[in-house]
Design a protein around this motif. Structure first.
Motif, short mmCIF file in Angstrom:
data_model
loop_
_atom_site.label_atom_id
_atom_site.label_comp_id
_atom_site.label_asym_id
_atom_site.label_seq_id
_atom_site.Cartn_x
_atom_site.Cartn_y
_atom_site.Cartn_z
N MET A 153 0.83 -1.19 0.00
CA MET A 153 0.00 0.00 0.00
C MET A 153 0.87 1.25 0.00
N MET A 154 1.98 1.21 0.74
CA MET A 154 2.89 2.35 0.75
C MET A 154 3.51 2.58 -0.62
N ILE A 155 3.89 1.47 -1.28
CA ILE A 155 4.48 1.57 -2.61
C ILE A 155 3.47 2.20 -3.57
N LEU A 156 2.24 1.71 -3.52
CA LEU A 156 1.22 2.22 -4.44
C LEU A 156 0.92 3.69 -4.19
N THR A 157 0.94 4.09 -2.93
CA THR A 157 0.70 5.50 -2.60
C THR A 157 1.75 6.38 -3.26
N LYS A 158 3.01 5.92 -3.21
CA LYS A 158 4.09 6.68 -3.86
C LYS A 158 3.90 6.71 -5.37
N TRP A 159 3.49 5.56 -5.93
CA TRP A 159 3.24 5.52 -7.37
C TRP A 159 2.13 6.49 -7.76
N ALA A 160 1.07 6.54 -6.95
CA ALA A 160 -0.05 7.43 -7.26
C ALA A 160 0.41 8.88 -7.31
N THR A 161 1.33 9.24 -6.42
CA THR A 161 1.88 10.59 -6.42
C THR A 161 2.70 10.85 -7.68
N ASN A 162 3.47 9.86 -8.08
CA ASN A 162 4.36 10.02 -9.24
C ASN A 162 3.60 10.13 -10.56
N VAL A 163 2.43 9.48 -10.64
CA VAL A 163 1.68 9.51 -11.91
C VAL A 163 0.43 10.37 -11.80
N SER A 164 0.41 11.28 -10.83
CA SER A 164 -0.78 12.10 -10.63
C SER A 164 -1.08 12.99 -11.83
N TRP A 165 -0.06 13.25 -12.66
CA TRP A 165 -0.27 14.08 -13.84
C TRP A 165 -0.96 13.30 -14.97
N ILE A 166 -1.06 11.96 -14.81
CA ILE A 166 -1.77 11.14 -15.80
C ILE A 166 -3.15 10.81 -15.23
N PRO A 167 -4.21 11.45 -15.71
CA PRO A 167 -5.53 11.28 -15.08
C PRO A 167 -5.97 9.83 -14.98
N ILE A 168 -5.87 9.06 -16.06
CA ILE A 168 -6.36 7.68 -16.02
C ILE A 168 -5.53 6.83 -15.07
N GLY A 169 -4.19 6.97 -15.15
CA GLY A 169 -3.33 6.19 -14.26
C GLY A 169 -3.57 6.53 -12.81
N ALA A 170 -3.73 7.80 -12.49
CA ALA A 170 -3.95 8.21 -11.10
C ALA A 170 -5.28 7.67 -10.58
N ILE A 171 -6.31 7.73 -11.42
CA ILE A 171 -7.63 7.24 -10.99
C ILE A 171 -7.58 5.75 -10.72
N ALA A 172 -6.92 5.00 -11.60
CA ALA A 172 -6.84 3.55 -11.41
C ALA A 172 -6.08 3.21 -10.14
N LEU A 173 -4.95 3.88 -9.90
CA LEU A 173 -4.17 3.59 -8.69
C LEU A 173 -4.93 3.98 -7.44
N ARG A 174 -5.63 5.11 -7.50
CA ARG A 174 -6.40 5.53 -6.32
C ARG A 174 -7.50 4.52 -5.99
N ALA A 175 -8.09 3.92 -7.01
CA ALA A 175 -9.10 2.90 -6.76
C ALA A 175 -8.48 1.70 -6.06
N ILE A 176 -7.29 1.30 -6.50
CA ILE A 176 -6.60 0.18 -5.86
C ILE A 176 -6.23 0.54 -4.43
N ILE A 177 -5.70 1.75 -4.23
CA ILE A 177 -5.30 2.16 -2.88
C ILE A 177 -6.51 2.20 -1.95
N ALA A 178 -7.64 2.72 -2.45
CA ALA A 178 -8.86 2.75 -1.63
C ALA A 178 -9.27 1.35 -1.22
N ALA A 179 -9.17 0.39 -2.16
CA ALA A 179 -9.50 -0.99 -1.85
C ALA A 179 -8.56 -1.55 -0.79
N MET A 180 -7.29 -1.19 -0.86
CA MET A 180 -6.33 -1.70 0.11
C MET A 180 -6.50 -1.04 1.47
N TYR A 181 -6.90 0.22 1.50
CA TYR A 181 -7.24 0.84 2.79
C TYR A 181 -8.42 0.10 3.43
#
Length: 374
Positions: A153-181
């Motif tokens: 979850m920590m790794i994915l959170t960092k990835w979400a920050t790194n790809v936040s400029w890519i709307p689709i990638g950020a949305i997909a990662l945030r969905a995964i992170i929300a599921a893991m929370y």
């Protein structure tokens, strides 16, 4: 068996010989864990790449600035520690440290050789039974291997920050992170159950949660009133309260104390706690036979039942609009399977990234893999 057993005479705790962590894991937690454990070799990748360096550094910091508990230092704490470990049939004790802090708190840190840290406030404000439950909670985290998977979850959170400029990638990662929370909140409920099994005193486990919510003095706090708060939180108010609760919990790793107390009471009153004490529980020697499909189905069943029985105003409205709970209950149930699949997919992606960038073990950096609780 009920929570309100403060006046019952003390009895010897039952040693849960050979008990598997699967016995106390919440269905939603167990479903995700079983899926993640199926990724053969992933644990080793995460441990070697992300855990070794920071784990050693964290241990050294506590060795330097805290008190390591043994029969000479904090002997009362050490006695409760050995009792909790013996009850859960843990032969090799992890290290336990007491660190200076004004809040009641505990955490399990590390992946390769995890250790436990509790605060001076916990030592000072918890009685023996509450302290045993707190330490059992942390032992439960270690036994379930939660630290390894929280690292994902920590790794994915960092990835979400790194790809936040890519709307689709950020949305997909945030969905995964929300599921893991969501999974991690269920992991906390699992650890609460481990704490109860370690102490085998339901009233003490509830008192621990009351002290986490309101401090160490329970002379002016009533257990029944606290559980009434839990019922009001779960089903009271209107749609505005429902949306506030979503905002409070969606990105939180811990359920609120009143919700944890209510869930622990449900587990006891539902009979699972009593059955475990009677000897009906999963053993470690059968862990290899765990079925991903069966555990994900159990998680889906939990979510479906929760949806159908929830008193939350938003869920109640959804049931009315749908014309019945069954269809939306089925939909809610499938979210458990999706969460487990997302966790599995995320784990595989993290593992591949780790292998691509892996360096020798003595030159690694990364997450400490700590689990903060309770």
């Amino acid at each position: 068996m009920t929570i309100d057993d403060e006046n019952r005479p003390a009895r010897q705790r039952v040693t849960l010989t050979g008990i598997s962590s699967r016995a106390w894991e919440h269905p939603a937690d167990r479903g995700a864990l079983t899926a993640l454990r199926e990724l053969r070799g992933f644990d080793d990748v995460v441990r070697s790449f992300f855990g070794m360096w920071n784990e050693r550094g964290f241990r050294l910091s506590y060795l330097a600035g805290s008190i390591r508990v043994d029969h000479r230092q904090y002997p009362r704490v050490y006695q409760r520690f050995t009792e909790a470990a013996a009850t859960l049939d843990v032969a090799e004790l992890p290290e336990l440290y007491v660190t200076q802090a004004p809040m009641i708190h505990g955490e399990a840190i590390g992946m390769d050789k995890p250790f436990i840290v509790i605060t001076t406030a916990a030592v000072e404000k918890l009685d023996d039974d509450e302290l045993r439950a707190l330490i059992g909670h942390e032992i439960g985290h270690i036994r379930s291997g939660h630290a390894v998977y929280k690292t994902i979850m920590m790794i994915l959170t960092k990835w979400a920050t790194n790809v936040s400029w890519i709307p689709i990638g950020a949305i997909a990662l945030r969905a995964i992170i929300a599921a893991m929370y969501e999974w991690w909140r269920k992991a906390e409920l699992s650890a609460d159950r481990a704490g109860l099994l370690a102490g085998q005193d339901p009233a003490a486990s509830i008192r621990l949660l009351m002290k986490l919510a309101g401090g160490g003095d329970l002379s002016q706090i009533d257990t029944a009133a606290f559980l009434e708060q839990a019922a009001e939180y779960e089903g009271g108010g209107d749609l505005r309260d429902s949306f506030h609760k979503i905002g409070m919990t969606a990105w939180s790793s811990h359920p609120v104390p009143v919700a944890r107390a209510a869930e622990l009471r449900k587990w006891v009153d539902g009979g699972d706690y009593g059955r475990i004490l009677a000897g009906e529980y999963d053993r470690r020697d059968s862990d290899g036979n765990a079925s991903v499909t069966a555990d994900v189905k159990a998680a889906a069943s939990h979510y479906r039942e929760t949806f159908e029985n929830s008193q939350d105003p938003l869920v109640t409205l959804a049931r009315r609009v749908s014309g019945g709970a069954a269809d939306l209950g089925d939909w809610a149930g499938t979210q458990a399977g999706r969460a487990a699949n997302w966790a599995s997919t995320a784990a595989g992606a993290a593992g591949r990234a780790a292998r691509r960038t892996s360096r020798p073990a003595d030159d690694t950096n990364g997450s400490d893999g700590g689990t903060s609780a309770p």
